[in-house]
Design an enzyme around this catalytic site. Structure first.
Site, PDB file in Angstrom:
ATOM      1  N   SER A 158       0.787  -1.149  -0.009  1.00 19.34           N
ATOM      2  CA  SER A 158       0.094   0.063   0.095  1.00 19.34           C
ATOM      3  C   SER A 158       0.680   1.203   0.202  1.00 19.34           C
ATOM      4  CB  SER A 158      -0.829   0.001   1.451  1.00 19.34           C
ATOM      5  OG  SER A 158      -1.631   1.221   1.508  1.00 19.34           O
ATOM      6  N   TYR A 171      -2.114  -0.905  10.138  1.00 16.71           N
ATOM      7  CA  TYR A 171      -1.996  -1.404   8.803  1.00 16.71           C
ATOM      8  C   TYR A 171      -0.736  -0.878   8.088  1.00 16.71           C
ATOM      9  CZ  TYR A 171      -3.953  -1.273   3.884  1.00 16.71           C
ATOM     10  OH  TYR A 171      -4.218  -1.515   2.727  1.00 16.71           O
TER      11      TYR A 171
HETATM   12  P1  NDP Z   1     -11.508  -6.307   0.603  1.00 18.94           P
HETATM   13  O1  NDP Z   1     -11.875  -5.796   2.347  1.00 18.94           O
HETATM   14  O2  NDP Z   1     -12.406  -5.829  -0.407  1.00 18.94           O
HETATM   15  O3  NDP Z   1     -11.310  -7.860   0.455  1.00 18.94           O
HETATM   16  C1  NDP Z   1     -10.338  -8.377   1.409  1.00 18.94           C
HETATM   17  C2  NDP Z   1     -10.259  -9.930   1.435  1.00 18.94           C
HETATM   18  O4  NDP Z   1      -9.431 -10.542   2.252  1.00 18.94           O
HETATM   19  C3  NDP Z   1     -11.645 -10.395   1.444  1.00 18.94           C
HETATM   20  O5  NDP Z   1     -11.711 -11.610   0.777  1.00 18.94           O
HETATM   21  C4  NDP Z   1     -11.821 -10.937   3.049  1.00 18.94           C
HETATM   22  O6  NDP Z   1     -12.592 -11.908   2.960  1.00 18.94           O
HETATM   23  C5  NDP Z   1     -10.230 -11.345   3.072  1.00 18.94           C
HETATM   24  N1  NDP Z   1      -9.988 -11.675   4.625  1.00 18.94           N
HETATM   25  C6  NDP Z   1      -9.964 -10.490   5.400  1.00 18.94           C
HETATM   26  N2  NDP Z   1      -9.734 -11.135   6.705  1.00 18.94           N
HETATM   27  C7  NDP Z   1      -9.494 -12.512   6.541  1.00 18.94           C
HETATM   28  C8  NDP Z   1      -9.440 -13.482   7.292  1.00 18.94           C
HETATM   29  N3  NDP Z   1      -9.066 -13.327   8.670  1.00 18.94           N
HETATM   30  N4  NDP Z   1      -9.345 -14.594   6.931  1.00 18.94           N
HETATM   31  C9  NDP Z   1      -9.364 -15.045   5.464  1.00 18.94           C
HETATM   32  N5  NDP Z   1      -9.629 -13.910   4.629  1.00 18.94           N
HETATM   33  C10 NDP Z   1      -9.580 -12.700   5.053  1.00 18.94           C
HETATM   34  O7  NDP Z   1     -10.106  -5.719   0.248  1.00 18.94           O
HETATM   35  P2  NDP Z   1      -9.328  -5.033  -1.011  1.00 18.94           P
HETATM   36  O8  NDP Z   1      -9.757  -5.901  -2.158  1.00 18.94           O
HETATM   37  O9  NDP Z   1      -9.457  -3.608  -1.025  1.00 18.94           O
HETATM   38  O10 NDP Z   1      -7.931  -5.361  -0.483  1.00 18.94           O
HETATM   39  C11 NDP Z   1      -7.116  -6.388  -1.403  1.00 18.94           C
HETATM   40  C12 NDP Z   1      -5.472  -6.005  -0.810  1.00 18.94           C
HETATM   41  O11 NDP Z   1      -5.297  -4.863  -1.412  1.00 18.94           O
HETATM   42  C13 NDP Z   1      -5.363  -5.805   0.627  1.00 18.94           C
HETATM   43  O12 NDP Z   1      -4.097  -6.581   0.941  1.00 18.94           O
HETATM   44  C14 NDP Z   1      -5.495  -4.200   0.855  1.00 18.94           C
HETATM   45  O13 NDP Z   1      -4.416  -4.096   2.189  1.00 18.94           O
HETATM   46  C15 NDP Z   1      -4.696  -3.828  -0.387  1.00 18.94           C
HETATM   47  N6  NDP Z   1      -5.168  -2.576  -0.821  1.00 18.94           N
HETATM   48  C16 NDP Z   1      -6.177  -2.105  -1.109  1.00 18.94           C
HETATM   49  C17 NDP Z   1      -6.317  -0.655  -1.546  1.00 18.94           C
HETATM   50  C18 NDP Z   1      -7.567  -0.167  -1.966  1.00 18.94           C
HETATM   51  O14 NDP Z   1      -7.841   0.893  -2.236  1.00 18.94           O
HETATM   52  N7  NDP Z   1      -8.806  -1.255  -1.970  1.00 18.94           N
HETATM   53  C19 NDP Z   1      -5.181   0.147  -1.552  1.00 18.94           C
HETATM   54  C20 NDP Z   1      -4.036  -0.361  -1.197  1.00 18.94           C
HETATM   55  C21 NDP Z   1      -3.785  -1.675  -0.936  1.00 18.94           C
HETATM   56  P3  NDP Z   1     -14.093 -11.525   3.532  1.00 18.94           P
HETATM   57  O15 NDP Z   1     -14.727 -11.425   2.125  1.00 18.94           O
HETATM   58  O16 NDP Z   1     -14.520 -12.956   4.041  1.00 18.94           O
HETATM   59  O17 NDP Z   1     -14.316 -10.532   4.313  1.00 18.94           O
END
Ligand code: NDP
Length: 250
Positions: A158, A171
């Site tokens: 990020s 984070y």
């Molecule tokens: P979302 O919150 O939309 O998706 C996160 C995913 O991780 C979901 O599938 C969620 O499952 C899963 N997850 C979270 N906790 C757990 C757990 N304990 N066990 C198993 N699965 C888990 O996030 P994004 O798609 O936005 O983010 C994806 C990546 O990109 C992350 O690493 C984030 O930090 C990074 N990122 C995102 C940005 C953005 O603007 N969106 C910017 C910079 C970085 P569930 O569906 O069950 O919640």
């Protein structure tokens, strides 16, 4: 101007016969990548904690028609123990015999508090889900990745993992650690068929982004489907030899 990898164009069969595990494939960027990778020939393993959401993504991939049938790997990263990691790796070994791609995408945001006010238990949880589980999963998957002729690990960073910003707490620190993990691992695998890189997706229209910026105009953000070129580049054969990098998806 877009970097080459952001404007990367690729054939329909880019990921044909590649076995790729994507964590957090139930939603957001992970879900979009799973669909897109399957559409481009990958045998995708959908990891997540919510079976109903994973089954929905599974059905969406099946509905594509000519994509390889995906697999589902259910594991709550907040609570999984070492036996759970071992049995996931054993299942991958017996079903596929190797891994060509590992995308460590799942993360949680935690709270937006100052360091002074940050809850210590939440700090540990964020560091655990975002960093320690990526280490643990990578460790058990390394033997499978080393069986591939052309393997790629993609960690998820990020912009706050490259320059600290007030109130991003655990984070931000977890994303600095992710960059570090990626660099250390890349350096350990300078020779061989495994490349290791990080992607910073940039502001993307997902649940996590809404949690972080509830008042933001969502329509101004790119959808997950629009930021995938860099992921495809790193997962496909054209990035062979590219390692130890941290790339921006947009
Ligand atoms: P979302 O919150 O939309 O998706 C996160 C995913 O991780 C979901 O599938 C969620 O499952 C899963 N997850 C979270 N906790 C757990 C757990 N304990 N066990 C198993 N699965 C888990 O996030 P994004 O798609 O936005 O983010 C994806 C990546 O990109 C992350 O690493 C984030 O930090 C990074 N990122 C995102 C940005 C953005 O603007 N969106 C910017 C910079 C970085 P569930 O569906 O069950 O919640």
């Amino acid at each position: 101007m877009a970097a080459d990898h952001q404007a990367y164009s690729y054939p329909q069969d880019l990921l044909l016969d590649r076995v790729i595990l994507i964590t957090g494939a139930s939603d957001g960027i992970g879900r979009a990548l799973a669909l897109h990778a399957a559409e481009h020939g990958a045998q995708v393993i959908l990891h997540g904690r919510n079976v109903a959401k994973l089954e929905k993504v599974y059905d969406e991939i099946e509905a594509l028609g000519n994509a390889p049938r995906p697999s589902i790997a259910v594991m709550d990263l907040a609570t999984a123990n070492s036996d759970a990691y071992r049995s996931l790796a054993d299942e991958l070994e017996s079903e596929f015999g190797r891994l060509d791609g590992l995308v460590l995408n799942a993360s949680i945001l935690g709270d937006r508090f100052s360091i002074e006010q940050y809850d210590a238990a939440l700090w540990q949880q964020v560091m655990h889900v975002n960093v320690t589980t990526a280490f643990a999963l990578t460790q058990v998957c390394l033997p499978l990745l080393q069986k591939s002729d052309d393997a790629s690990i993609v960690f998820t960073s990020s912009s706050v993992g490259r320059r600290g910003r007030a109130f991003w707490g655990a984070y931000a620190v977890s994303k600095f650690a992710t960059e570090g993990l990626s660099q250390v691992l890349a350096d350990e695998h300078r020779s061989g068929n495994l490349r290791v890189n990080c992607i910073n997706p940039g502001a993307t229209r997902t649940t996590m982004r809404f949690e972080a910026f509830p008042a933001e105009n969502r329509d101004a953000l790119k959808r997950p489907e629009e930021i995938l070129a860099t992921y495809m580049y790193l997962l496909g054969p054209d990035s062979r030899g590219v390692t130890g990098q941290s790339l921006d998806a947009q």
